[in-house]
Scaffold this motif. Structure first.
Motif, PDB file in Angstrom:
ATOM      1  N   GLY A 120     -34.039  33.239   2.217  1.00 36.95           N
ATOM      2  CA  GLY A 120     -34.347  34.635   1.900  1.00 36.95           C
ATOM      3  C   GLY A 120     -35.528  34.699   0.946  1.00 36.95           C
ATOM      4  N   GLY A 121     -35.535  33.776  -0.031  1.00 32.06           N
ATOM      5  CA  GLY A 121     -36.645  33.709  -0.980  1.00 32.06           C
ATOM      6  C   GLY A 121     -37.958  33.390  -0.304  1.00 32.06           C
ATOM      7  N   ILE A 122     -37.922  32.494   0.668  1.00 32.32           N
ATOM      8  CA  ILE A 122     -39.140  32.165   1.423  1.00 32.32           C
ATOM      9  C   ILE A 122     -39.653  33.411   2.140  1.00 32.32           C
ATOM     10  CG2 ILE A 122     -39.999  30.906   3.454  1.00 32.32           C
ATOM     11  CD1 ILE A 122     -38.255  28.517   2.479  1.00 32.32           C
ATOM     12  N   TYR A 123     -38.745  34.167   2.729  1.00 31.75           N
ATOM     13  CA  TYR A 123     -39.161  35.390   3.424  1.00 31.75           C
ATOM     14  C   TYR A 123     -39.781  36.390   2.443  1.00 31.75           C
ATOM     15  CZ  TYR A 123     -39.213  39.679   6.042  1.00 31.75           C
ATOM     16  OH  TYR A 123     -39.627  40.836   6.631  1.00 31.75           O
ATOM     17  N   PHE A 124     -39.111  36.623   1.308  1.00 31.59           N
ATOM     18  CA  PHE A 124     -39.636  37.582   0.340  1.00 31.59           C
ATOM     19  C   PHE A 124     -40.946  37.088  -0.287  1.00 31.59           C
ATOM     20  CE2 PHE A 124     -35.174  39.141   0.312  1.00 31.59           C
ATOM     21  CZ  PHE A 124     -35.463  40.420   0.796  1.00 31.59           C
ATOM     22  N   LEU A 125     -41.089  35.787  -0.475  1.00 34.81           N
ATOM     23  CA  LEU A 125     -42.358  35.222  -0.937  1.00 34.81           C
ATOM     24  C   LEU A 125     -43.454  35.537   0.075  1.00 34.81           C
ATOM     25  CD1 LEU A 125     -44.118  33.358  -2.730  1.00 34.81           C
ATOM     26  CD2 LEU A 125     -43.236  31.441  -1.390  1.00 34.81           C
ATOM     27  N   TRP A 126     -43.144  35.337   1.335  1.00 36.66           N
ATOM     28  CA  TRP A 126     -44.102  35.601   2.408  1.00 36.66           C
ATOM     29  C   TRP A 126     -44.533  37.069   2.428  1.00 36.66           C
ATOM     30  CZ3 TRP A 126     -43.420  38.370   7.120  1.00 36.66           C
ATOM     31  CH2 TRP A 126     -44.454  38.198   8.049  1.00 36.66           C
ATOM     32  N   THR A 127     -43.609  37.979   2.061  1.00 39.27           N
ATOM     33  CA  THR A 127     -43.962  39.415   2.045  1.00 39.27           C
ATOM     34  C   THR A 127     -44.770  39.798   0.818  1.00 39.27           C
ATOM     35  OG1 THR A 127     -41.913  40.116   0.936  1.00 39.27           O
ATOM     36  CG2 THR A 127     -41.900  40.051   3.378  1.00 39.27           C
ATOM     37  N   GLY A 128     -44.934  38.860  -0.135  1.00 40.21           N
ATOM     38  CA  GLY A 128     -45.775  39.143  -1.289  1.00 40.21           C
ATOM     39  C   GLY A 128     -45.068  39.158  -2.630  1.00 40.21           C
ATOM     40  N   ILE A 129     -43.779  38.913  -2.659  1.00 37.30           N
ATOM     41  CA  ILE A 129     -43.041  38.860  -3.927  1.00 37.30           C
ATOM     42  C   ILE A 129     -43.162  37.426  -4.448  1.00 37.30           C
ATOM     43  CG2 ILE A 129     -40.831  39.261  -5.078  1.00 37.30           C
ATOM     44  CD1 ILE A 129     -40.123  41.138  -2.706  1.00 37.30           C
ATOM     45  N   LEU A 130     -44.216  37.193  -5.215  1.00 37.20           N
ATOM     46  CA  LEU A 130     -44.622  35.830  -5.558  1.00 37.20           C
ATOM     47  C   LEU A 130     -43.647  35.098  -6.469  1.00 37.20           C
ATOM     48  CD1 LEU A 130     -48.471  36.302  -5.970  1.00 37.20           C
ATOM     49  CD2 LEU A 130     -47.155  35.699  -3.939  1.00 37.20           C
ATOM     50  N   TRP A 131     -42.888  35.803  -7.302  1.00 31.22           N
ATOM     51  CA  TRP A 131     -41.956  35.120  -8.201  1.00 31.22           C
ATOM     52  C   TRP A 131     -40.787  34.491  -7.442  1.00 31.22           C
ATOM     53  CZ3 TRP A 131     -37.018  36.994  -8.214  1.00 31.22           C
ATOM     54  CH2 TRP A 131     -36.830  38.313  -7.828  1.00 31.22           C
ATOM     55  N   MET A 132     -40.630  34.812  -6.184  1.00 31.30           N
ATOM     56  CA  MET A 132     -39.553  34.215  -5.385  1.00 31.30           C
ATOM     57  C   MET A 132     -39.760  32.714  -5.189  1.00 31.30           C
ATOM     58  SD  MET A 132     -37.260  36.435  -4.883  1.00 31.30           S
ATOM     59  CE  MET A 132     -36.210  35.748  -3.628  1.00 31.30           C
ATOM     60  N   LYS A 133     -40.984  32.212  -5.405  1.00 34.02           N
ATOM     61  CA  LYS A 133     -41.213  30.767  -5.275  1.00 34.02           C
ATOM     62  C   LYS A 133     -40.341  29.993  -6.263  1.00 34.02           C
ATOM     63  CE  LYS A 133     -45.374  31.274  -8.042  1.00 34.02           C
ATOM     64  NZ  LYS A 133     -46.823  31.362  -7.943  1.00 34.02           N
ATOM     65  N   TYR A 134     -40.031  30.593  -7.413  1.00 31.93           N
ATOM     66  CA  TYR A 134     -39.169  29.930  -8.395  1.00 31.93           C
ATOM     67  C   TYR A 134     -37.716  29.932  -7.934  1.00 31.93           C
ATOM     68  CZ  TYR A 134     -43.355  30.342 -11.179  1.00 31.93           C
ATOM     69  OH  TYR A 134     -44.647  30.253 -11.616  1.00 31.93           O
ATOM     70  N   VAL A 135     -37.300  31.020  -7.300  1.00 28.65           N
ATOM     71  CA  VAL A 135     -35.945  31.097  -6.733  1.00 28.65           C
ATOM     72  C   VAL A 135     -35.804  30.058  -5.624  1.00 28.65           C
ATOM     73  CG1 VAL A 135     -34.327  32.571  -5.448  1.00 28.65           C
ATOM     74  CG2 VAL A 135     -35.669  33.538  -7.342  1.00 28.65           C
ATOM     75  N   VAL A 136     -36.805  29.954  -4.781  1.00 26.46           N
ATOM     76  CA  VAL A 136     -36.797  28.978  -3.677  1.00 26.46           C
ATOM     77  C   VAL A 136     -36.678  27.562  -4.229  1.00 26.46           C
ATOM     78  CG1 VAL A 136     -38.181  27.977  -1.802  1.00 26.46           C
ATOM     79  CG2 VAL A 136     -38.066  30.467  -2.093  1.00 26.46           C
ATOM     80  N   MET A 137     -37.457  27.263  -5.259  1.00 25.02           N
ATOM     81  CA  MET A 137     -37.438  25.928  -5.830  1.00 25.02           C
ATOM     82  C   MET A 137     -36.079  25.615  -6.461  1.00 25.02           C
ATOM     83  SD  MET A 137     -40.100  24.187  -8.496  1.00 25.02           S
ATOM     84  CE  MET A 137     -39.403  24.925  -9.952  1.00 25.02           C
ATOM     85  N   LEU A 138     -35.561  26.522  -7.272  1.00 29.80           N
ATOM     86  CA  LEU A 138     -34.275  26.279  -7.940  1.00 29.80           C
ATOM     87  C   LEU A 138     -33.110  26.212  -6.955  1.00 29.80           C
ATOM     88  CD1 LEU A 138     -34.651  28.445 -11.172  1.00 29.80           C
ATOM     89  CD2 LEU A 138     -34.549  25.950 -10.997  1.00 29.80           C
ATOM     90  N   SER A 139     -33.092  27.113  -5.993  1.00 30.25           N
ATOM     91  CA  SER A 139     -31.990  27.091  -5.027  1.00 30.25           C
ATOM     92  C   SER A 139     -32.071  25.846  -4.145  1.00 30.25           C
ATOM     93  CB  SER A 139     -31.959  28.365  -4.185  1.00 30.25           C
ATOM     94  OG  SER A 139     -33.159  28.535  -3.467  1.00 30.25           O
ATOM     95  N   GLY A 140     -33.269  25.385  -3.857  1.00 33.15           N
ATOM     96  CA  GLY A 140     -33.429  24.143  -3.107  1.00 33.15           C
ATOM     97  C   GLY A 140     -32.919  22.939  -3.889  1.00 33.15           C
ATOM     98  N   ILE A 141     -33.156  22.943  -5.197  1.00 33.26           N
ATOM     99  CA  ILE A 141     -32.638  21.871  -6.046  1.00 33.26           C
ATOM    100  C   ILE A 141     -31.118  21.896  -6.061  1.00 33.26           C
ATOM    101  CG2 ILE A 141     -32.446  21.112  -8.459  1.00 33.26           C
ATOM    102  CD1 ILE A 141     -35.442  21.988  -8.757  1.00 33.26           C
ATOM    103  N   PHE A 142     -30.537  23.084  -6.224  1.00 34.97           N
ATOM    104  CA  PHE A 142     -29.072  23.199  -6.221  1.00 34.97           C
ATOM    105  C   PHE A 142     -28.485  22.780  -4.874  1.00 34.97           C
ATOM    106  CE2 PHE A 142     -29.384  25.762 -10.084  1.00 34.97           C
ATOM    107  CZ  PHE A 142     -28.245  25.348 -10.764  1.00 34.97           C
ATOM    108  N   MET A 143     -29.133  23.172  -3.788  1.00 37.70           N
ATOM    109  CA  MET A 143     -28.639  22.820  -2.455  1.00 37.70           C
ATOM    110  C   MET A 143     -28.651  21.302  -2.265  1.00 37.70           C
ATOM    111  SD  MET A 143     -30.058  23.950   1.338  1.00 37.70           S
ATOM    112  CE  MET A 143     -30.968  25.263   0.600  1.00 37.70           C
ATOM    113  N   THR A 144     -29.725  20.666  -2.673  1.00 37.39           N
ATOM    114  CA  THR A 144     -29.832  19.218  -2.527  1.00 37.39           C
ATOM    115  C   THR A 144     -28.838  18.496  -3.428  1.00 37.39           C
ATOM    116  OG1 THR A 144     -32.137  19.406  -1.874  1.00 37.39           O
ATOM    117  CG2 THR A 144     -31.418  17.268  -2.710  1.00 37.39           C
TER     118      THR A 144
END
Length: 161
Positions: A120-144
């Motif tokens: 979801g963060g990747i999608y919102f980043l793609w739409t222009g919500i740039l701070w979502m890159k931090y959500v993507v990174m943190l959630s990816g770390i938690f998932m891994t």
């Protein structure tokens, strides 16, 4: 039906089958992470660049362009579906271990939240919500981390009496 600790009662051949599955699943999961590393999307700037492109950067080693809507939907759709299956299967195996129930429950549920936040963060980043890159990174770390700990627990439980 009592699931807690059921894995310890399985015959050797079923334990070997589960062990082989967890090993192959882990090879696939961590190969995917190697791919993420190759696309330089492990840092916030790299995540943003991977989906929004870097055409304005004349000094970029590799030119990247903003992904199209169709490509984004394909990436999000396939990853959400496939990762849901990965974590459903791993969670099912965790359910039959004798890991403490609170830890087990967290490891069974957290990845699904991380899947939604990551993609979801990747999608919102793609739409222009740039701070979502931090959500993507943190959630990816938690998932891994959840995957790694969960797979470790399942594998370790196969050899516990």
């Amino acid at each position: 039906m009592q699931l807690h600790g059921l894995i310890h009662t399985f015959p050797k051949e079923i334990k070997l089958f589960i062990g082989a599955f967890v090993i192959v699943l882990s090879v696939g999961y961590f190969t995917g992470l190697l791919f993420v590393g190759q696309t330089s999307t492990t840092a916030p700037h790299g995540i943003e660049e991977n989906y929004l492109g870097n055409e304005e950067n004349e000094e970029a080693e590799v030119m990247k362009f903003k992904k199209g809507a169709r490509e984004m939907l394909t990436i999000i759709h396939t990853h959400i579906l496939s990762m849901s299956f990965i974590f459903f299967l791993l969670g099912g195996l965790l359910a039959i271990t004798s890991v403490p129930k609170k830890i087990k429950t967290f490891l069974m549920l957290e990845p699904f939240l991380s899947i939604l936040l990551t993609f979801g963060g990747i999608y919102f980043l793609w739409t222009g919500i740039l701070w979502m890159k931090y959500v993507v990174m943190l959630s990816g770390i938690f998932m891994t981390a959840s995957y790694t700990v969960g797979a470790f627990f399942v594998f370790r439980q196969l050899f516990k009496k």
